[in-house]
Design a protein around this motif. Structure first.
Motif, PDB file in Angstrom:
ATOM      1  N   LEU A 123      28.104  10.685 105.717  1.00  0.00           N
ATOM      2  CA  LEU A 123      27.321   9.454 105.843  1.00  0.00           C
ATOM      3  C   LEU A 123      28.018   8.447 106.748  1.00  0.00           C
ATOM      4  CD1 LEU A 123      26.141   9.031 102.139  1.00  0.00           C
ATOM      5  CD2 LEU A 123      24.690   9.500 104.109  1.00  0.00           C
ATOM      6  N   SER A 124      29.336   8.332 106.600  1.00  0.00           N
ATOM      7  CA  SER A 124      30.075   7.373 107.425  1.00  0.00           C
ATOM      8  C   SER A 124      30.047   7.766 108.899  1.00  0.00           C
ATOM      9  CB  SER A 124      31.520   7.266 106.942  1.00  0.00           C
ATOM     10  OG  SER A 124      32.223   8.481 107.160  1.00  0.00           O
ATOM     11  N   GLU A 125      29.880   9.071 109.159  1.00  0.00           N
ATOM     12  CA  GLU A 125      29.797   9.551 110.536  1.00  0.00           C
ATOM     13  C   GLU A 125      28.361   9.549 111.056  1.00  0.00           C
ATOM     14  OE1 GLU A 125      31.494  13.372 110.143  1.00  0.00           O
ATOM     15  OE2 GLU A 125      33.525  12.644 109.771  1.00  0.00           O
ATOM     16  N   ALA A 126      27.427   9.057 110.230  1.00  0.00           N
ATOM     17  CA  ALA A 126      26.011   8.979 110.600  1.00  0.00           C
ATOM     18  C   ALA A 126      25.461  10.353 110.982  1.00  0.00           C
ATOM     19  CB  ALA A 126      25.800   7.975 111.730  1.00  0.00           C
ATOM     20  N   ALA A 127      25.822  11.365 110.181  1.00  0.00           N
ATOM     21  CA  ALA A 127      25.287  12.705 110.421  1.00  0.00           C
ATOM     22  C   ALA A 127      23.788  12.717 110.168  1.00  0.00           C
ATOM     23  CB  ALA A 127      25.995  13.712 109.529  1.00  0.00           C
ATOM     24  N   SER A 128      23.098  13.654 110.764  1.00  0.00           N
ATOM     25  CA  SER A 128      21.648  13.731 110.594  1.00  0.00           C
ATOM     26  C   SER A 128      21.293  14.211 109.191  1.00  0.00           C
ATOM     27  CB  SER A 128      21.050  14.681 111.633  1.00  0.00           C
ATOM     28  OG  SER A 128      21.482  16.007 111.398  1.00  0.00           O
ATOM     29  N   GLU A 129      20.056  13.970 108.814  1.00  0.00           N
ATOM     30  CA  GLU A 129      19.591  14.385 107.489  1.00  0.00           C
ATOM     31  C   GLU A 129      19.691  15.893 107.315  1.00  0.00           C
ATOM     32  OE1 GLU A 129      15.401  14.582 104.970  1.00  0.00           O
ATOM     33  OE2 GLU A 129      15.698  12.975 106.443  1.00  0.00           O
ATOM     34  N   GLN A 130      19.373  16.644 108.362  1.00  0.00           N
ATOM     35  CA  GLN A 130      19.416  18.096 108.266  1.00  0.00           C
ATOM     36  C   GLN A 130      20.839  18.603 108.091  1.00  0.00           C
ATOM     37  OE1 GLN A 130      16.532  19.759 108.125  1.00  0.00           O
ATOM     38  NE2 GLN A 130      17.699  21.594 107.590  1.00  0.00           N
ATOM     39  N   VAL A 131      21.789  17.971 108.777  1.00  0.00           N
ATOM     40  CA  VAL A 131      23.190  18.374 108.643  1.00  0.00           C
ATOM     41  C   VAL A 131      23.672  18.128 107.221  1.00  0.00           C
ATOM     42  CG1 VAL A 131      25.551  17.838 109.341  1.00  0.00           C
ATOM     43  CG2 VAL A 131      23.767  18.089 111.070  1.00  0.00           C
ATOM     44  N   ILE A 132      23.349  16.955 106.676  1.00  0.00           N
ATOM     45  CA  ILE A 132      23.761  16.626 105.314  1.00  0.00           C
ATOM     46  C   ILE A 132      23.122  17.581 104.317  1.00  0.00           C
ATOM     47  CG2 ILE A 132      23.617  14.871 103.504  1.00  0.00           C
ATOM     48  CD1 ILE A 132      23.892  12.748 105.643  1.00  0.00           C
ATOM     49  N   ARG A 133      21.845  17.831 104.475  1.00  0.00           N
ATOM     50  CA  ARG A 133      21.143  18.719 103.539  1.00  0.00           C
ATOM     51  C   ARG A 133      21.716  20.139 103.595  1.00  0.00           C
ATOM     52  NH1 ARG A 133      16.462  18.297 100.869  1.00  0.00           N
ATOM     53  NH2 ARG A 133      15.901  16.383 101.997  1.00  0.00           N
ATOM     54  N   ASN A 134      21.920  20.663 104.796  1.00  0.00           N
ATOM     55  CA  ASN A 134      22.441  22.030 104.926  1.00  0.00           C
ATOM     56  C   ASN A 134      23.866  22.134 104.403  1.00  0.00           C
ATOM     57  OD1 ASN A 134      20.042  22.838 106.103  1.00  0.00           O
ATOM     58  ND2 ASN A 134      20.801  22.669 108.199  1.00  0.00           N
ATOM     59  N   THR A 135      24.692  21.136 104.703  1.00  0.00           N
ATOM     60  CA  THR A 135      26.086  21.174 104.278  1.00  0.00           C
ATOM     61  C   THR A 135      26.196  21.166 102.761  1.00  0.00           C
ATOM     62  OG1 THR A 135      26.804  20.033 106.288  1.00  0.00           O
ATOM     63  CG2 THR A 135      28.323  20.020 104.421  1.00  0.00           C
ATOM     64  N   LEU A 136      25.469  20.257 102.129  1.00  0.00           N
ATOM     65  CA  LEU A 136      25.559  20.145 100.672  1.00  0.00           C
ATOM     66  C   LEU A 136      24.860  21.307  99.973  1.00  0.00           C
ATOM     67  CD1 LEU A 136      25.106  16.290 100.200  1.00  0.00           C
ATOM     68  CD2 LEU A 136      27.198  17.638 100.390  1.00  0.00           C
ATOM     69  N   GLN A 137      23.818  21.856 100.597  1.00  0.00           N
ATOM     70  CA  GLN A 137      23.174  23.040 100.012  1.00  0.00           C
ATOM     71  C   GLN A 137      24.120  24.230 100.061  1.00  0.00           C
ATOM     72  OE1 GLN A 137      20.170  23.174  98.410  1.00  0.00           O
ATOM     73  NE2 GLN A 137      20.874  25.226  97.850  1.00  0.00           N
ATOM     74  N   ASN A 138      24.907  24.343 101.136  1.00  0.00           N
ATOM     75  CA  ASN A 138      25.917  25.405 101.205  1.00  0.00           C
ATOM     76  C   ASN A 138      26.951  25.243 100.095  1.00  0.00           C
ATOM     77  OD1 ASN A 138      24.713  26.586 103.435  1.00  0.00           O
ATOM     78  ND2 ASN A 138      25.988  25.491 104.913  1.00  0.00           N
ATOM     79  N   GLU A 139      27.316  23.995  99.786  1.00  0.00           N
ATOM     80  CA  GLU A 139      28.247  23.737  98.692  1.00  0.00           C
ATOM     81  C   GLU A 139      27.659  24.212  97.363  1.00  0.00           C
ATOM     82  OE1 GLU A 139      31.247  22.647  98.621  1.00  0.00           O
ATOM     83  OE2 GLU A 139      31.605  21.734 100.587  1.00  0.00           O
ATOM     84  N   ILE A 140      26.377  23.962  97.163  1.00  0.00           N
ATOM     85  CA  ILE A 140      25.710  24.373  95.922  1.00  0.00           C
ATOM     86  C   ILE A 140      25.663  25.896  95.819  1.00  0.00           C
ATOM     87  CG2 ILE A 140      23.517  24.353  94.666  1.00  0.00           C
ATOM     88  CD1 ILE A 140      23.004  21.565  95.821  1.00  0.00           C
ATOM     89  N   ASP A 141      25.292  26.540  96.919  1.00  0.00           N
ATOM     90  CA  ASP A 141      25.184  28.004  96.911  1.00  0.00           C
ATOM     91  C   ASP A 141      26.545  28.662  96.664  1.00  0.00           C
ATOM     92  OD1 ASP A 141      22.507  27.716  97.418  1.00  0.00           O
ATOM     93  OD2 ASP A 141      22.699  28.023  99.589  1.00  0.00           O
ATOM     94  N   SER A 142      27.585  28.146  97.307  1.00  0.00           N
ATOM     95  CA  SER A 142      28.912  28.738  97.123  1.00  0.00           C
ATOM     96  C   SER A 142      29.434  28.504  95.715  1.00  0.00           C
ATOM     97  CB  SER A 142      29.888  28.166  98.150  1.00  0.00           C
ATOM     98  OG  SER A 142      30.033  26.761  97.999  1.00  0.00           O
ATOM     99  N   LEU A 143      29.142  27.341  95.143  1.00  0.00           N
ATOM    100  CA  LEU A 143      29.564  27.075  93.761  1.00  0.00           C
ATOM    101  C   LEU A 143      28.886  28.040  92.800  1.00  0.00           C
ATOM    102  CD1 LEU A 143      30.169  23.787  91.924  1.00  0.00           C
ATOM    103  CD2 LEU A 143      28.362  25.247  91.035  1.00  0.00           C
ATOM    104  N   MET A 144      27.586  28.275  92.983  1.00  0.00           N
ATOM    105  CA  MET A 144      26.866  29.189  92.098  1.00  0.00           C
ATOM    106  C   MET A 144      27.415  30.602  92.228  1.00  0.00           C
ATOM    107  SD  MET A 144      22.938  27.819  92.524  1.00  0.00           S
ATOM    108  CE  MET A 144      22.310  29.034  91.367  1.00  0.00           C
ATOM    109  N   ALA A 145      27.781  31.017  93.440  1.00  0.00           N
ATOM    110  CA  ALA A 145      28.328  32.362  93.629  1.00  0.00           C
ATOM    111  C   ALA A 145      29.683  32.501  92.951  1.00  0.00           C
ATOM    112  CB  ALA A 145      28.445  32.659  95.125  1.00  0.00           C
ATOM    113  N   ARG A 146      30.532  31.480  93.093  1.00  0.00           N
ATOM    114  CA  ARG A 146      31.853  31.533  92.455  1.00  0.00           C
ATOM    115  C   ARG A 146      31.727  31.559  90.941  1.00  0.00           C
ATOM    116  NH1 ARG A 146      32.845  27.384  96.157  1.00  0.00           N
ATOM    117  NH2 ARG A 146      32.866  25.872  94.435  1.00  0.00           N
ATOM    118  N   HIS A 147      30.870  30.717  90.413  1.00  0.00           N
ATOM    119  CA  HIS A 147      30.721  30.637  88.964  1.00  0.00           C
ATOM    120  C   HIS A 147      30.070  31.894  88.404  1.00  0.00           C
ATOM    121  CE1 HIS A 147      31.234  26.038  88.309  1.00  0.00           C
ATOM    122  NE2 HIS A 147      32.046  26.510  89.237  1.00  0.00           N
TER     123      HIS A 147
END
Length: 266
Positions: free
Chosen positions: A112-136
């Motif tokens: 957010l501080s770097e003013a990333a685009s909405e798509q970048v933020i959504r994809n980045t955080l969705q990748n975090e969610i997917d990787s967390l679910m795989a690890r767990h």
């Protein structure tokens, strides 16, 4: 430690031990070879199925879940509202200075501080969610496998005991005690499966769902902050992650006027 987990462990053990003591001598429930077959066999089969690293991560993850406090979605929503207020007062650049124990939330603040685009933020955080679910899932799968192996090795120990018992049929006095010892391994396997491994897998799954919800709140809240939504609007969007009885309106009269003015300008 998680109170529900502590209560479940203590009450379950207390009931089982009480039933054993009421029924008679507790010493007859102790059989070292049976424990070796069930515990050793379960661990050996698990190590044959998954990597040693995954087994260690599973026990480490179970320890963390049972000892660390969890973050409720309502608390995460409050955090996102605070970030929204910081953004409105000082701009998105200020979010880069936010201190937090959550690496995902810190990453969202940096984006957010770097003013990333909405798509970048959504994809980045969705990748975090997917990787967390795989690890767990891999952690939960270890305990589910152990829950399946323990009764099987318990039955295997019972068969070994029955074979040994049948080989001594010429001595009728030993049949009863030998049968009791043979059945103990089945008892050990069922106890470990239903009292230890399956509850741990269930607790890990519940914690995973909670963490995924918190990450989804971070994702949607970050996008709302990026689009410069009023903090009251941010709450209204995120409140859908809460049960109806836990939702509250944070709109007061001044908030309504401010939000109305902002909407009119847009």
């Amino acid at each position: 430690m998680d109170f529900a987990s502590l209560l479940g462990i203590l009450s379950g053990l207390a009931l089982i031990v009480s039933a054993i003591l009421i029924g008679g001598n507790a010493d007859i429930f102790v059989n070292v070879p049976g424990l070796m077959i069930v515990i050793g066999g379960t661990m050996a089969a698990t190590l044959l199925t998954v990597q040693f690293r995954d087994v260690m991560n599973a026990f480490k993850g179970a320890y963390i879940v049972f000892t660390q406090d969890k973050t409720n979605p309502s608390e995460m929503i409050d955090t996102m509202i605070k970030l929204s207020k910081i953004s409105h007062r000082h701009g998105l650049l200020k979010l880069g200075d936010v201190k937090t124990d959550s690496p995902v939330l810190k990453r969202a603040c940096n984006l957010l501080s770097e003013a990333a685009s909405e798509q970048v933020i959504r994809n980045t955080l969705q990748n975090e969610i997917d990787s967390l679910m795989a690890r767990h899932f891999s952690v939960q799968d270890v305990f589910r496998k152990m829950a399946g192996y323990a009764p099987a090795f318990g039955m295997l120990g019972t068969l070994i005991g029955l074979i040994q018992m049948l080989s001594e049929l010429d001595n009728p006095d030993t049949i009863g005690p030998a049968m009791a010892v043979a059945l103990l391994t089945t008892f050990y396997g069922s106890l470990l499966s239903t009292m230890v491994f399956l509850p741990i897998a269930g607790k890990l799954k519940a914690r995973t769902l909670l963490e995924v919800t918190n990450l989804e709140i971070i994702r949607e809240g970050s996008i709302s902050i990026l689009t410069n939504d009023h903090y009251a609007h941010v709450y209204e969007q995120l409140s859908s992650y809460l049960p109806e009885r836990e939702r509250k309106s944070i709109f007061n009269q001044s908030d309504k006027k401010e939000a109305a003015k902002k909407g009119a300008k847009q």
